[in-house]
Design a protein around this motif. Sequence first.
Motif, PDB file in Angstrom:
ATOM      1  N   UNK A 133      31.229  54.086  34.815  1.00 42.66           N
ATOM      2  CA  UNK A 133      30.331  53.148  34.159  1.00 42.66           C
ATOM      3  C   UNK A 133      29.039  53.043  34.944  1.00 42.66           C
ATOM      4  N   UNK A 134      28.276  52.001  34.671  1.00 47.55           N
ATOM      5  CA  UNK A 134      27.052  51.783  35.434  1.00 47.55           C
ATOM      6  C   UNK A 134      27.426  51.330  36.841  1.00 47.55           C
ATOM      7  N   UNK A 135      26.455  51.344  37.736  1.00 49.64           N
ATOM      8  CA  UNK A 135      26.694  50.898  39.107  1.00 49.64           C
ATOM      9  C   UNK A 135      27.232  49.462  39.130  1.00 49.64           C
ATOM     10  N   UNK A 136      26.636  48.594  38.320  1.00 52.21           N
ATOM     11  CA  UNK A 136      27.048  47.184  38.252  1.00 52.21           C
ATOM     12  C   UNK A 136      28.454  47.047  37.700  1.00 52.21           C
ATOM     13  N   UNK A 137      28.773  47.812  36.647  1.00 43.32           N
ATOM     14  CA  UNK A 137      30.120  47.748  36.067  1.00 43.32           C
ATOM     15  C   UNK A 137      31.184  48.207  37.060  1.00 43.32           C
ATOM     16  N   UNK A 138      30.899  49.278  37.800  1.00 43.42           N
ATOM     17  CA  UNK A 138      31.843  49.774  38.804  1.00 43.42           C
ATOM     18  C   UNK A 138      32.076  48.719  39.890  1.00 43.42           C
ATOM     19  N   UNK A 139      31.000  48.104  40.368  1.00 40.68           N
ATOM     20  CA  UNK A 139      31.127  47.062  41.396  1.00 40.68           C
ATOM     21  C   UNK A 139      31.918  45.871  40.857  1.00 40.68           C
TER      22      UNK A 139
ATOM     23  N   UNK B 124      34.223  45.919  38.491  1.00 39.12           N
ATOM     24  CA  UNK B 124      35.631  46.289  38.365  1.00 39.12           C
ATOM     25  C   UNK B 124      36.345  46.209  39.711  1.00 39.12           C
ATOM     26  N   UNK B 125      35.730  46.747  40.754  1.00 43.01           N
ATOM     27  CA  UNK B 125      36.343  46.702  42.082  1.00 43.01           C
ATOM     28  C   UNK B 125      36.534  45.254  42.522  1.00 43.01           C
ATOM     29  N   UNK B 126      35.537  44.417  42.299  1.00 41.81           N
ATOM     30  CA  UNK B 126      35.648  43.002  42.677  1.00 41.81           C
ATOM     31  C   UNK B 126      36.763  42.323  41.884  1.00 41.81           C
ATOM     32  N   UNK B 127      36.884  42.631  40.592  1.00 40.40           N
ATOM     33  CA  UNK B 127      37.940  42.038  39.763  1.00 40.40           C
ATOM     34  C   UNK B 127      39.316  42.458  40.261  1.00 40.40           C
ATOM     35  N   UNK B 128      39.462  43.728  40.653  1.00 43.74           N
ATOM     36  CA  UNK B 128      40.746  44.185  41.197  1.00 43.74           C
ATOM     37  C   UNK B 128      41.091  43.439  42.480  1.00 43.74           C
ATOM     38  N   UNK B 129      40.086  43.214  43.336  1.00 43.11           N
ATOM     39  CA  UNK B 129      40.320  42.516  44.602  1.00 43.11           C
ATOM     40  C   UNK B 129      40.715  41.065  44.378  1.00 43.11           C
ATOM     41  N   UNK B 130      40.209  40.449  43.306  1.00 44.94           N
ATOM     42  CA  UNK B 130      40.473  39.031  43.048  1.00 44.94           C
ATOM     43  C   UNK B 130      41.729  38.793  42.208  1.00 44.94           C
ATOM     44  N   UNK B 131      42.300  39.838  41.637  1.00 49.41           N
ATOM     45  CA  UNK B 131      43.469  39.682  40.773  1.00 49.41           C
ATOM     46  C   UNK B 131      44.704  39.373  41.617  1.00 49.41           C
ATOM     47  N   UNK B 132      45.400  38.267  41.307  1.00 53.10           N
ATOM     48  CA  UNK B 132      46.622  37.949  42.055  1.00 53.10           C
ATOM     49  C   UNK B 132      47.664  39.055  41.880  1.00 53.10           C
ATOM     50  N   UNK B 133      48.451  39.261  42.888  1.00 45.96           N
ATOM     51  CA  UNK B 133      49.557  40.224  42.888  1.00 45.96           C
ATOM     52  C   UNK B 133      49.102  41.670  42.864  1.00 45.96           C
ATOM     53  N   UNK B 134      47.816  41.900  43.194  1.00 46.16           N
ATOM     54  CA  UNK B 134      47.305  43.263  43.310  1.00 46.16           C
ATOM     55  C   UNK B 134      46.537  43.365  44.623  1.00 46.16           C
ATOM     56  N   UNK B 135      46.777  44.445  45.349  1.00 42.27           N
ATOM     57  CA  UNK B 135      46.108  44.629  46.636  1.00 42.27           C
ATOM     58  C   UNK B 135      45.345  45.948  46.600  1.00 42.27           C
ATOM     59  N   UNK B 136      44.030  45.867  46.734  1.00 50.03           N
ATOM     60  CA  UNK B 136      43.199  47.070  46.763  1.00 50.03           C
ATOM     61  C   UNK B 136      43.283  47.643  48.173  1.00 50.03           C
TER      62      UNK B 136
ATOM     63  N   UNK C 212      39.969  53.893  43.204  1.00 46.47           N
ATOM     64  CA  UNK C 212      40.614  52.899  44.065  1.00 46.47           C
ATOM     65  C   UNK C 212      42.113  53.131  44.068  1.00 46.47           C
ATOM     66  N   UNK C 213      42.732  52.884  45.209  1.00 45.76           N
ATOM     67  CA  UNK C 213      44.190  52.865  45.292  1.00 45.76           C
ATOM     68  C   UNK C 213      44.593  51.399  45.315  1.00 45.76           C
ATOM     69  N   UNK C 214      45.451  51.019  44.381  1.00 42.00           N
ATOM     70  CA  UNK C 214      45.836  49.621  44.217  1.00 42.00           C
ATOM     71  C   UNK C 214      47.351  49.509  44.285  1.00 42.00           C
ATOM     72  N   UNK C 215      47.825  48.609  45.121  1.00 41.93           N
ATOM     73  CA  UNK C 215      49.262  48.325  45.181  1.00 41.93           C
ATOM     74  C   UNK C 215      49.509  47.102  44.308  1.00 41.93           C
ATOM     75  N   UNK C 216      50.403  47.259  43.342  1.00 44.87           N
ATOM     76  CA  UNK C 216      50.741  46.171  42.420  1.00 44.87           C
ATOM     77  C   UNK C 216      52.077  45.591  42.843  1.00 44.87           C
ATOM     78  N   UNK C 217      52.134  44.264  42.968  1.00 45.72           N
ATOM     79  CA  UNK C 217      53.356  43.584  43.381  1.00 45.72           C
ATOM     80  C   UNK C 217      54.491  43.964  42.425  1.00 45.72           C
TER      81      UNK C 217
END
Length: 125
Positions: free
Chosen positions: A66-72, A74-86, A106-111
């Motif tokens: 996506x755009x630079x802003x959209x990518x940033x 998405x990464x921030x949303x993954x970091x803030x999502x409970x039970x997910x660890x970037x 991104x590599x994401x560990x999902x609880x």
Amino acid sequence: MSTRPNRHPGPCAVCGTTVPAQAGPLSRTQGRWTVHCTDHPPAASDENRRDDQPPAQPPVEVRYTGTETECAALVQALKLTPHMQVMRVSDLTPRREKPGRHSVYAHVRIDPRLLAAIAREEAQE
């Protein structure tokens, strides 16, 4: 799972931080040696796991374009999502064939409890 001190420096299996030699536990899980920093000790072995706790899953790889802003965002949303660890995030990569578009990995560990809850929901549908 067996555990011993690490003899050589290496990246933490959870967060990627470099763990100096003799500074973290080295564990063998599913036939693979991994080192852990002091903030992320190795998970309990399957024998010590509670019955209501599903086994740990390997991290999933997320790729987004996506755009630079959209990518940033998405990464921030993954970091803030409970039970997910970037665990790791790649640098933003411009797409040659599509100007103004970038890719991020991104590599994401999902609880495992979240995965189990989603599987139960899907089974009910």
